[in-house]
Design a protein around this motif. Structure first.
Motif, short mmCIF file in Angstrom:
data_model
loop_
_atom_site.label_atom_id
_atom_site.label_comp_id
_atom_site.label_asym_id
_atom_site.label_seq_id
_atom_site.Cartn_x
_atom_site.Cartn_y
_atom_site.Cartn_z
N GLN A 16 31.20 -2.06 -23.50
CA GLN A 16 29.87 -2.11 -24.12
C GLN A 16 29.04 -3.26 -23.59
OE1 GLN A 16 30.83 -2.57 -28.26
NE2 GLN A 16 31.62 -4.61 -28.00
N THR A 17 27.74 -3.14 -23.84
CA THR A 17 26.82 -4.25 -23.59
C THR A 17 26.41 -4.80 -24.94
OG1 THR A 17 24.91 -2.78 -23.54
CG2 THR A 17 25.94 -3.28 -21.43
N LYS A 18 26.20 -6.10 -24.99
CA LYS A 18 25.75 -6.77 -26.21
C LYS A 18 24.52 -7.61 -25.88
CE LYS A 18 28.72 -5.66 -29.43
NZ LYS A 18 28.28 -4.99 -30.64
N ALA A 20 23.51 -10.46 -26.87
CA ALA A 20 23.78 -11.88 -26.68
C ALA A 20 24.50 -12.19 -25.38
CB ALA A 20 24.59 -12.42 -27.85
N LEU A 21 24.99 -11.17 -24.68
CA LEU A 21 25.72 -11.39 -23.43
C LEU A 21 24.87 -11.11 -22.21
CD1 LEU A 21 29.21 -9.86 -24.32
CD2 LEU A 21 28.54 -12.26 -24.27
N SER A 22 23.57 -11.10 -22.34
CA SER A 22 22.65 -10.88 -21.23
C SER A 22 23.01 -9.65 -20.40
CB SER A 22 22.62 -12.12 -20.32
OG SER A 22 22.24 -13.24 -21.05
N SER A 23 23.27 -8.56 -21.09
CA SER A 23 23.57 -7.26 -20.49
C SER A 23 24.90 -7.23 -19.73
CB SER A 23 22.44 -6.80 -19.56
OG SER A 23 21.27 -6.65 -20.30
N GLN A 24 25.72 -8.25 -19.86
CA GLN A 24 27.05 -8.19 -19.27
C GLN A 24 27.91 -7.25 -20.11
OE1 GLN A 24 28.79 -12.05 -18.88
NE2 GLN A 24 27.01 -12.90 -17.86
N GLU A 25 28.81 -6.56 -19.46
CA GLU A 25 29.70 -5.67 -20.19
C GLU A 25 30.86 -6.44 -20.78
OE1 GLU A 25 29.13 -1.38 -18.08
OE2 GLU A 25 30.70 -2.68 -17.31
N SER A 26 31.32 -5.97 -21.93
CA SER A 26 32.50 -6.55 -22.57
C SER A 26 33.37 -5.41 -23.08
CB SER A 26 32.09 -7.47 -23.73
OG SER A 26 31.45 -6.74 -24.76
N LEU A 27 34.60 -5.74 -23.41
CA LEU A 27 35.53 -4.76 -23.98
C LEU A 27 35.72 -5.09 -25.45
CD1 LEU A 27 38.21 -4.67 -21.15
CD2 LEU A 27 36.33 -3.07 -21.53
N ALA A 28 35.86 -4.07 -26.27
CA ALA A 28 36.03 -4.28 -27.71
C ALA A 28 36.89 -3.17 -28.29
CB ALA A 28 34.67 -4.31 -28.41
N GLU A 107 17.58 0.72 -38.26
CA GLU A 107 18.55 1.66 -37.71
C GLU A 107 19.74 0.90 -37.14
OE1 GLU A 107 17.59 4.83 -35.15
OE2 GLU A 107 15.66 5.20 -36.08
N PRO A 108 20.88 1.56 -36.99
CA PRO A 108 22.05 0.92 -36.38
C PRO A 108 21.74 0.46 -34.96
CG PRO A 108 22.65 3.00 -37.39
CD PRO A 108 21.15 2.91 -37.43
N ASP A 109 22.58 -0.46 -34.45
CA ASP A 109 22.42 -0.97 -33.08
C ASP A 109 22.44 0.17 -32.08
OD1 ASP A 109 22.40 -3.56 -33.98
OD2 ASP A 109 24.52 -3.89 -33.59
N GLN A 113 27.72 1.88 -25.58
CA GLN A 113 29.17 1.86 -25.72
C GLN A 113 29.74 3.07 -25.01
OE1 GLN A 113 29.95 1.81 -29.97
NE2 GLN A 113 30.39 -0.37 -29.86
N ASN A 114 30.74 2.84 -24.18
CA ASN A 114 31.44 3.93 -23.51
C ASN A 114 32.92 3.80 -23.81
OD1 ASN A 114 29.25 5.23 -22.00
ND2 ASN A 114 29.10 3.24 -21.02
N ILE A 115 33.54 4.90 -24.14
CA ILE A 115 34.96 4.92 -24.46
C ILE A 115 35.76 5.00 -23.17
CG2 ILE A 115 36.78 6.18 -25.66
CD1 ILE A 115 34.47 7.41 -27.41
N GLN A 116 36.74 4.12 -23.04
CA GLN A 116 37.61 4.23 -21.87
C GLN A 116 39.06 4.05 -22.29
OE1 GLN A 116 36.01 1.08 -19.36
NE2 GLN A 116 38.05 0.20 -19.19
N SER A 117 39.92 4.80 -21.63
CA SER A 117 41.36 4.70 -21.86
C SER A 117 41.92 3.64 -20.93
CB SER A 117 42.02 6.06 -21.57
OG SER A 117 43.41 5.96 -21.76
N MET A 118 42.73 2.74 -21.49
CA MET A 118 43.32 1.66 -20.70
C MET A 118 44.82 1.61 -20.97
SD MET A 118 40.50 -1.38 -21.27
CE MET A 118 41.19 -2.46 -20.03
N THR A 119 45.59 1.42 -19.90
CA THR A 119 47.02 1.24 -20.07
C THR A 119 47.28 -0.15 -20.64
OG1 THR A 119 47.33 0.28 -17.87
CG2 THR A 119 47.49 2.71 -18.06
N LEU A 120 48.49 -0.37 -21.11
CA LEU A 120 48.84 -1.68 -21.64
C LEU A 120 48.67 -2.76 -20.58
CD1 LEU A 120 49.86 -3.37 -23.97
CD2 LEU A 120 52.20 -2.78 -23.31
N SER A 121 49.05 -2.50 -19.34
CA SER A 121 48.88 -3.50 -18.29
C SER A 121 47.41 -3.76 -18.01
CB SER A 121 49.63 -3.11 -17.02
OG SER A 121 49.20 -1.87 -16.54
#
Length: 128
Positions: A16-18, A20-28, A107-109, A113-121
């Motif tokens: 996702q982008t937030k 407060a993160l200046s359009s940088q992507e983060s994971l949540a 309205e909500p934010d 947000q994009n859903i991605q599947s990630m392995t444990l590693s």
């Protein structure tokens, strides 16, 4: 992740982008607010269905933790969800982005947000 297995565990993570993160992507991980009269596990089930379009049959509580302890702002109630299935057709990234429009006040934010599947590693590597 409904496609996960014990031999090769994977997790659905929000990329996702937030603001407060200046359009940088983060994971949540999935998160949200417990509605009045709602139990933490019911809120978790609702949020997972709303954000990931997944329903799960097994919910293990992982504790209760205070957030922002200096201000006493809230609690985190994490769960491990297992035995999951997709509850409806998940939109592609392009379809999700086509739904974004200018929000009305209250309205909500509309942060992407994009859903991605990630392995444990993959998850371990992203936090190290």
């Amino acid at each position: 992740d409904p496609d996960s297995s014990l031999d090769n565990p994977s997790f659905l993570i929000l990329k996702q982008t937030k603001y407060a993160l200046s359009s940088q992507e983060s994971l949540a991980v999935v998160g949200g607010i417990i509605e009045p009269g709602e139990e933490a596990v019911e809120a978790a089930k609702r949020e997972v269905d709303e954000e990931l379009h997944v329903t799960c049959n097994s919910w293990t509580p992982l504790g209760t933790y205070r957030t922002d302890v200096n201000r006493g702002m809230g609690w985190v109630h994490p769960f491990l969800a297992r035995d999951c299935n997709y509850s409806k057709q998940v939109k592609s990234s392009a379809e999700q982005n086509a739904d974004v429009r200018e929000p009305d006040v209250g309205e909500p934010d509309t942060e992407e947000q994009n859903i991605q599947s990630m392995t444990l590693s993959d998850v371990k590597a992203s936090v190290m």
